[in-house]
Design a protein around this motif. Structure first.
Motif, PDB file in Angstrom:
ATOM      1  N   ASP A 211       0.821  -1.210   0.000  1.00  0.00           N
ATOM      2  CA  ASP A 211       0.000   0.000   0.000  1.00  0.00           C
ATOM      3  C   ASP A 211       0.857   1.263   0.000  1.00  0.00           C
ATOM      4  O   ASP A 211       0.400   2.329  -0.412  1.00  0.00           O
ATOM      5  CB  ASP A 211      -0.953   0.021   1.192  1.00  0.00           C
ATOM      6  N   SER A 212       2.099   1.166   0.482  1.00  0.00           N
ATOM      7  CA  SER A 212       2.987   2.332   0.530  1.00  0.00           C
ATOM      8  C   SER A 212       3.704   2.579  -0.797  1.00  0.00           C
ATOM      9  O   SER A 212       4.363   3.601  -0.969  1.00  0.00           O
ATOM     10  CB  SER A 212       4.024   2.167   1.648  1.00  0.00           C
ATOM     11  N   VAL A 213       3.559   1.652  -1.734  1.00  0.00           N
ATOM     12  CA  VAL A 213       4.247   1.752  -3.021  1.00  0.00           C
ATOM     13  C   VAL A 213       3.351   2.454  -4.036  1.00  0.00           C
ATOM     14  O   VAL A 213       2.216   2.046  -4.271  1.00  0.00           O
ATOM     15  CB  VAL A 213       4.651   0.351  -3.534  1.00  0.00           C
ATOM     16  N   GLU A 214       3.889   3.514  -4.612  1.00  0.00           N
ATOM     17  CA  GLU A 214       3.172   4.224  -5.676  1.00  0.00           C
ATOM     18  C   GLU A 214       3.353   3.522  -7.011  1.00  0.00           C
ATOM     19  O   GLU A 214       2.408   3.383  -7.779  1.00  0.00           O
ATOM     20  CB  GLU A 214       3.690   5.658  -5.775  1.00  0.00           C
ATOM     21  N   ALA A 215       4.588   3.077  -7.290  1.00  0.00           N
ATOM     22  CA  ALA A 215       4.873   2.408  -8.562  1.00  0.00           C
ATOM     23  C   ALA A 215       5.907   1.313  -8.343  1.00  0.00           C
ATOM     24  O   ALA A 215       6.905   1.511  -7.651  1.00  0.00           O
ATOM     25  CB  ALA A 215       5.375   3.413  -9.582  1.00  0.00           C
ATOM     26  N   PHE A 216       5.635   0.171  -8.938  1.00  0.00           N
ATOM     27  CA  PHE A 216       6.558  -0.962  -8.913  1.00  0.00           C
ATOM     28  C   PHE A 216       7.211  -1.032 -10.286  1.00  0.00           C
ATOM     29  O   PHE A 216       6.530  -1.191 -11.292  1.00  0.00           O
ATOM     30  CB  PHE A 216       5.790  -2.247  -8.595  1.00  0.00           C
ATOM     31  N   HIS A 217       8.529  -0.892 -10.324  1.00  0.00           N
ATOM     32  CA  HIS A 217       9.244  -0.832 -11.595  1.00  0.00           C
ATOM     33  C   HIS A 217       9.912  -2.155 -11.963  1.00  0.00           C
ATOM     34  O   HIS A 217      10.480  -2.258 -13.049  1.00  0.00           O
ATOM     35  CB  HIS A 217      10.293   0.284 -11.553  1.00  0.00           C
TER      36      HIS A 217
ATOM     37  N   ASP B 192      12.844  -2.476  -7.490  1.00  0.00           N
ATOM     38  CA  ASP B 192      12.828  -1.062  -7.873  1.00  0.00           C
ATOM     39  C   ASP B 192      11.411  -0.529  -7.656  1.00  0.00           C
ATOM     40  O   ASP B 192      10.477  -0.950  -8.337  1.00  0.00           O
ATOM     41  CB  ASP B 192      13.247  -0.953  -9.340  1.00  0.00           C
ATOM     42  N   VAL B 193      11.260   0.367  -6.662  1.00  0.00           N
ATOM     43  CA  VAL B 193       9.939   0.906  -6.321  1.00  0.00           C
ATOM     44  C   VAL B 193      10.005   2.411  -6.100  1.00  0.00           C
ATOM     45  O   VAL B 193      11.050   2.953  -5.755  1.00  0.00           O
ATOM     46  CB  VAL B 193       9.344   0.249  -5.054  1.00  0.00           C
ATOM     47  N   THR B 194       8.865   3.045  -6.311  1.00  0.00           N
ATOM     48  CA  THR B 194       8.675   4.432  -5.905  1.00  0.00           C
ATOM     49  C   THR B 194       7.607   4.420  -4.821  1.00  0.00           C
ATOM     50  O   THR B 194       6.511   3.888  -5.026  1.00  0.00           O
ATOM     51  CB  THR B 194       8.209   5.317  -7.077  1.00  0.00           C
ATOM     52  N   PHE B 195       7.964   4.971  -3.652  1.00  0.00           N
ATOM     53  CA  PHE B 195       7.014   5.028  -2.555  1.00  0.00           C
ATOM     54  C   PHE B 195       6.101   6.240  -2.715  1.00  0.00           C
ATOM     55  O   PHE B 195       6.497   7.257  -3.283  1.00  0.00           O
ATOM     56  CB  PHE B 195       7.744   5.100  -1.206  1.00  0.00           C
ATOM     57  N   LYS B 196       4.886   6.135  -2.219  1.00  0.00           N
ATOM     58  CA  LYS B 196       3.944   7.241  -2.272  1.00  0.00           C
ATOM     59  C   LYS B 196       4.552   8.453  -1.581  1.00  0.00           C
ATOM     60  O   LYS B 196       5.009   8.361  -0.443  1.00  0.00           O
ATOM     61  CB  LYS B 196       2.624   6.862  -1.600  1.00  0.00           C
ATOM     62  N   GLY B 197       4.558   9.568  -2.290  1.00  0.00           N
ATOM     63  CA  GLY B 197       5.104  10.795  -1.740  1.00  0.00           C
ATOM     64  C   GLY B 197       6.592  10.739  -1.479  1.00  0.00           C
ATOM     65  O   GLY B 197       7.129  11.555  -0.738  1.00  0.00           O
ATOM     66  N   GLY B 198       7.266   9.767  -2.066  1.00  0.00           N
ATOM     67  CA  GLY B 198       8.686   9.597  -1.789  1.00  0.00           C
ATOM     68  C   GLY B 198       9.512   9.401  -3.025  1.00  0.00           C
ATOM     69  O   GLY B 198       9.084   9.684  -4.147  1.00  0.00           O
ATOM     70  N   ASP B 199      10.681   8.911  -2.803  1.00  0.00           N
ATOM     71  CA  ASP B 199      11.652   8.728  -3.865  1.00  0.00           C
ATOM     72  C   ASP B 199      11.557   7.344  -4.477  1.00  0.00           C
ATOM     73  O   ASP B 199      11.025   6.413  -3.882  1.00  0.00           O
ATOM     74  CB  ASP B 199      13.071   8.920  -3.310  1.00  0.00           C
TER      75      ASP B 199
END
Length: 118
Positions: A56-62, A85-92
């Motif tokens: 749920d904390s992951v915005e995008a899974f690359h 490789d992930v982008t977290f919600k509101g994060g890097d």
């Protein structure tokens, strides 16, 4: 199906975005997961909640790269080195590198320990 086949299937599920399906299929009800800091999380329900919170904390899974995977069929143990490789919600966007070691009881993981490589 060998333990190598089973752990490969789990990581194939992660790559396809269906990690929780693999969790339901391969993890024992009384599984113990040991986090990178040594904290032990007991039980499938508690670990399911923790896994859901992570996803749920992951915005995008690359994607995920499995750099090494092995099994000891006689000892019912597998180990995987991977980088997610992930982008977290509101994060890097970050690369999460880890080694995970699984101890199997029959067709299910009874204990899994994670080691961070960074």
């Amino acid at each position: 199906m060998s333990y190598l086949d089973k752990i490969t299937d789990i990581y194939d599920h992660i790559a396809q975005g269906t990690a929780l399906d693999a969790f339901e299929e391969y993890y024992a009800e009384d599984v113990v997961m040991v986090l990178e800091d040594g904290t032990e999380v007991e039980g499938k329900d508690t670990n399911r909640k923790r896994e859901n919170e992570f996803f749920d904390s992951v915005e995008a899974f690359h994607g995920i790269e499995v750099t090494s995977i092995t099994s000891n069929e006689e000892e019912a143990t597998t180990a995987v080195e991977s980088a997610m490789d992930v982008t977290f919600k509101g994060g890097d966007r970050v690369i999460l590198e880890q080694v995970a070691v699984q101890h199997w009881d029959g067709d299910e993981i009874a204990r899994e320990r994670f080691y961070a490589t960074q």
